[in-house]
Design a protein around this motif. Structure first.
Motif, PDB file in Angstrom:
ATOM      1  N   THR A  21      78.534  17.514  28.888  1.00 35.93           N
ATOM      2  CA  THR A  21      77.172  17.170  29.266  1.00 35.93           C
ATOM      3  C   THR A  21      76.188  17.736  28.245  1.00 35.93           C
ATOM      4  N   TYR A  22      74.901  17.435  28.468  1.00 39.36           N
ATOM      5  CA  TYR A  22      73.880  18.036  27.618  1.00 39.36           C
ATOM      6  C   TYR A  22      73.945  19.556  27.680  1.00 39.36           C
ATOM      7  N   ASP A  23      74.199  20.106  28.853  1.00 41.18           N
ATOM      8  CA  ASP A  23      74.241  21.560  28.978  1.00 41.18           C
ATOM      9  C   ASP A  23      75.368  22.165  28.145  1.00 41.18           C
ATOM     10  N   ASP A  24      76.472  21.431  27.986  1.00 41.62           N
ATOM     11  CA  ASP A  24      77.538  21.881  27.086  1.00 41.62           C
ATOM     12  C   ASP A  24      77.048  21.864  25.639  1.00 41.62           C
ATOM     13  N   CYS A  25      76.311  20.815  25.278  1.00 37.31           N
ATOM     14  CA  CYS A  25      75.742  20.740  23.926  1.00 37.31           C
ATOM     15  C   CYS A  25      74.783  21.894  23.682  1.00 37.31           C
ATOM     16  N   SER A  26      73.971  22.178  24.686  1.00 38.57           N
ATOM     17  CA  SER A  26      72.988  23.259  24.560  1.00 38.57           C
ATOM     18  C   SER A  26      73.673  24.606  24.358  1.00 38.57           C
ATOM     19  N   ARG A  27      74.706  24.872  25.157  1.00 41.36           N
ATOM     20  CA  ARG A  27      75.433  26.129  25.025  1.00 41.36           C
ATOM     21  C   ARG A  27      76.057  26.254  23.636  1.00 41.36           C
ATOM     22  N   LEU A  28      76.614  25.136  23.136  1.00 37.76           N
ATOM     23  CA  LEU A  28      77.232  25.144  21.813  1.00 37.76           C
ATOM     24  C   LEU A  28      76.199  25.428  20.727  1.00 37.76           C
ATOM     25  N   SER A  29      75.034  24.800  20.825  1.00 36.14           N
ATOM     26  CA  SER A  29      74.017  25.019  19.794  1.00 36.14           C
ATOM     27  C   SER A  29      73.473  26.448  19.835  1.00 36.14           C
ATOM     28  N   ILE A  30      73.377  27.035  21.017  1.00 34.37           N
ATOM     29  CA  ILE A  30      72.952  28.439  21.117  1.00 34.37           C
ATOM     30  C   ILE A  30      73.955  29.342  20.414  1.00 34.37           C
ATOM     31  N   GLU A  31      75.242  29.120  20.658  1.00 29.86           N
ATOM     32  CA  GLU A  31      76.283  29.931  20.009  1.00 29.86           C
ATOM     33  C   GLU A  31      76.227  29.763  18.499  1.00 29.86           C
ATOM     34  N   LEU A  32      76.062  28.530  18.032  1.00 34.09           N
ATOM     35  CA  LEU A  32      76.054  28.269  16.596  1.00 34.09           C
ATOM     36  C   LEU A  32      74.804  28.801  15.914  1.00 34.09           C
ATOM     37  N   SER A  33      73.713  28.935  16.680  1.00 34.39           N
ATOM     38  CA  SER A  33      72.466  29.426  16.086  1.00 34.39           C
ATOM     39  C   SER A  33      72.603  30.849  15.559  1.00 34.39           C
ATOM     40  N   PHE A  34      73.586  31.600  16.069  1.00 34.24           N
ATOM     41  CA  PHE A  34      73.825  32.957  15.585  1.00 34.24           C
ATOM     42  C   PHE A  34      74.720  32.969  14.344  1.00 34.24           C
ATOM     43  N   GLU A  35      75.317  31.826  14.028  1.00 39.28           N
ATOM     44  CA  GLU A  35      76.302  31.774  12.953  1.00 39.28           C
ATOM     45  C   GLU A  35      75.852  30.966  11.748  1.00 39.28           C
ATOM     46  N   LEU A  36      74.950  30.019  11.939  1.00 41.72           N
ATOM     47  CA  LEU A  36      74.578  29.097  10.872  1.00 41.72           C
ATOM     48  C   LEU A  36      73.109  29.248  10.491  1.00 41.72           C
ATOM     49  N   PRO A  37      72.783  29.110   9.212  1.00 41.32           N
ATOM     50  CA  PRO A  37      71.389  29.231   8.756  1.00 41.32           C
ATOM     51  C   PRO A  37      70.625  27.912   8.929  1.00 41.32           C
ATOM     52  N   CYS A  67      69.615  20.387  16.559  1.00 41.78           N
ATOM     53  CA  CYS A  67      69.221  20.415  17.967  1.00 41.78           C
ATOM     54  C   CYS A  67      70.397  19.998  18.836  1.00 41.78           C
ATOM     55  N   SER A  68      70.286  20.302  20.116  1.00 34.81           N
ATOM     56  CA  SER A  68      71.099  19.641  21.140  1.00 34.81           C
ATOM     57  C   SER A  68      70.181  18.622  21.789  1.00 34.81           C
ATOM     58  N   SER A  69      70.725  17.470  22.179  1.00 34.59           N
ATOM     59  CA  SER A  69      69.830  16.391  22.584  1.00 34.59           C
ATOM     60  C   SER A  69      70.483  15.408  23.540  1.00 34.59           C
ATOM     61  N   SER A  94      67.948  10.931  29.556  1.00 31.68           N
ATOM     62  CA  SER A  94      67.012  11.739  28.780  1.00 31.68           C
ATOM     63  C   SER A  94      66.441  12.895  29.591  1.00 31.68           C
ATOM     64  N   LEU A  95      66.601  12.842  30.919  1.00 30.09           N
ATOM     65  CA  LEU A  95      66.111  13.925  31.781  1.00 30.09           C
ATOM     66  C   LEU A  95      67.242  14.763  32.361  1.00 30.09           C
ATOM     67  N   ALA A  96      68.480  14.450  31.999  1.00 26.38           N
ATOM     68  CA  ALA A  96      69.639  15.044  32.666  1.00 26.38           C
ATOM     69  C   ALA A  96      69.991  16.411  32.097  1.00 26.38           C
ATOM     70  N   ILE A  97      69.149  17.397  32.386  1.00 23.41           N
ATOM     71  CA  ILE A  97      69.393  18.783  32.002  1.00 23.41           C
ATOM     72  C   ILE A  97      69.613  19.576  33.281  1.00 23.41           C
ATOM     73  N   GLY A  98      70.829  19.970  33.505  1.00 22.68           N
ATOM     74  CA  GLY A  98      71.174  20.628  34.761  1.00 22.68           C
ATOM     75  C   GLY A  98      70.748  22.078  34.838  1.00 22.68           C
ATOM     76  N   ASN A  99      70.512  22.696  33.671  1.00 24.67           N
ATOM     77  CA  ASN A  99      70.084  24.097  33.632  1.00 24.67           C
ATOM     78  C   ASN A  99      68.793  24.180  32.823  1.00 24.67           C
ATOM     79  N   PRO A 100      67.675  23.772  33.404  1.00 22.03           N
ATOM     80  CA  PRO A 100      66.419  23.635  32.660  1.00 22.03           C
ATOM     81  C   PRO A 100      65.794  24.985  32.309  1.00 22.03           C
TER      82      PRO A 100
END
Length: 405
Positions: A179-195, A129-131, A295-301
């Protein structure tokens, strides 16, 4: 299990009960679609009462089958009265829904339990997850309980209490410079590459459904009735909107009567894209977060627009809470109820206070406030309250100081 398929929220295209993250036709978000006629025969008060004291008592209206062995099962957390806080605020009745009682002390245990069940069904061996902290705790603990691996992506400057509470379970923590949004973007990209099972990416449609069990529990714990108002924090917007969905499903099935509760949401001033969208009656515009309520700091919800629609549909509202008021509200909650909630709870209480100030909630209203995380994870906003009186180990000296007879 009445869940029949994942259906696009935008174009109604069905995708089966797969691990699809978005609609293949229009790239819209996916939601589980249920056979409500089937649910009417199986999702009854009697059947629910005979179930386990966890969220799996509602498995008939979740998109995965209940595990045969329900390890570390979250849910069925206390709903407790808060009479002193109700008097202080001027509302008729106030109860707190304490999701601090979940295994890792936040509501995230609910959503991860559902996502992990789907991950195991798909044969995936690593939860990820990104968190902003609470989700990392929940993913790490769930993986430990189920014998899976865990890999989480968090902002490098996250509260150390949350990082330690993730590391203890043996998870791999990737501290991302951003930021969290950077983590989220990274996890989305990795979701296409990792099982891996990225719970809030590929399994998001399943994951988000866990939040609606909050609504189910509130209604059941009240004898299958609903309050006038439910107050909740907003980050991605998923939990807020799924709580509304949960009450709507109970009404559709005839388990509760009357209107669904008015949903009041809250965001901190340093990251309030959903509150601003509600205030200006427009779509959500992303922003760069800078808030004490991490815990609420998601800039692109992802579900921000859905949360705005949910507030409007229920006759509720979404408010902004000043950063300097977050710690004040955390202290007020603790002093009047004995409950130490995290920064999100300070924001939630701030949202209720603003709704009261605006006349949206009044002295005749029956209110439930969600406490979604534990204050021990985010003590910084109230640390100035720690001012102990240093004394000598001398009883007479203390009695003199107290002017005791």
């Amino acid at each position: 299990m009445p869940a029949a398929t994942l259906r696009c929220r935008a174009c109604d295209t069905d995708h089966g009960l797969t691990d699809a993250a978005i609609c293949s036709k229009c790239f819209g978000p996916l939601d589980p679609f249920y056979d409500m006629d089937a649910a009417r025969t199986s999702f009854t008060a009697e059947r629910i009462a005979a179930g386990p004291l966890s969220l799996w008592r509602y498995a008939e209206l979740l998109p995965v089958r209940a595990p045969d062995e329900q390890r570390l099962a979250p849910g069925f957390t206390p709903l407790v009265p808060a009479p002193r806080l109700a008097v202080a605020l001027g509302v008729g009745s106030l109860h707190l829904k304490l999701d601090t009682a979940n295994p890792t002390h936040s509501f995230k245990d609910r959503v991860v339990a559902v996502a992990a069940a789907k991950a195991q069904e798909l044969g995936l061996e690593t939860l990820s997850c990104s968190s902003t902290g609470n989700l990392a705790n929940a993913v790490a603990a769930r993986a430990a309980a189920e014998g899976m691996e865990a890999a989480v992506f968090c902002p490098a400057d996250l509260e150390p209490e949350k990082l330690v509470a993730t590391a203890v379970y043996g998870a791999t923590i990737y501290a991302v410079n951003g930021t969290y949004d950077d983590c989220s973007r990274l996890s989305i990209e990795l979701s296409f590459e990792l099982p891996w099972a990225f719970v809030n990416v590929g399994l998001r449609a399943y994951y988000a459904e866990g939040s609606k069990t909050l609504a189910f529990e509130i209604a059941e714990q009240r004898g299958w009735s609903v309050p006038d108002v439910v107050v909740a924090p907003i980050a991605s917007g998923a939990m807020f909107s799924k709580v509304g969905q949960g009450f709507g499903e109970l009404r559709e099935l005839g388990l509760v009567e009357g209107d669904v509760p008015r949903l009041i949401g809250a965001q901190a001033e340093g990251c309030n894209p959903v509150a601003e969208a509600f205030r200006e009656d427009r779509r959500v515009v992303p922003m760069r977060p800078c808030s004490i309520a991490r815990s609420l700091a998601i800039g692109n919800p992802a579900d921000g627009d859905f949360a705005v629609a949910c507030a409007k549909d229920t006759g509720g509202a979404i408010h902004t809470v000043a950063e300097e008021d977050v710690g004040i509200n955390m202290a007020l909650l603790a002093e009047t109820t004995g409950v130490f909630g995290e920064t999100a709870a300070g924001v939630t209480l701030g949202g209720l206070r603003e709704a009261i100030r605006r006349g949206q909630v009044g002295e005749s209203d029956d209110v439930v406030l969600l406490v979604t995380g534990d204050g021990l994870k985010t003590p910084d906003p109230i640390e100035e309250r720690f001012r102990p009186d240093e004394i000598e180990a001398d009883a007479d000296a203390l009695l003199d100081r107290l002017d005791a007879p």
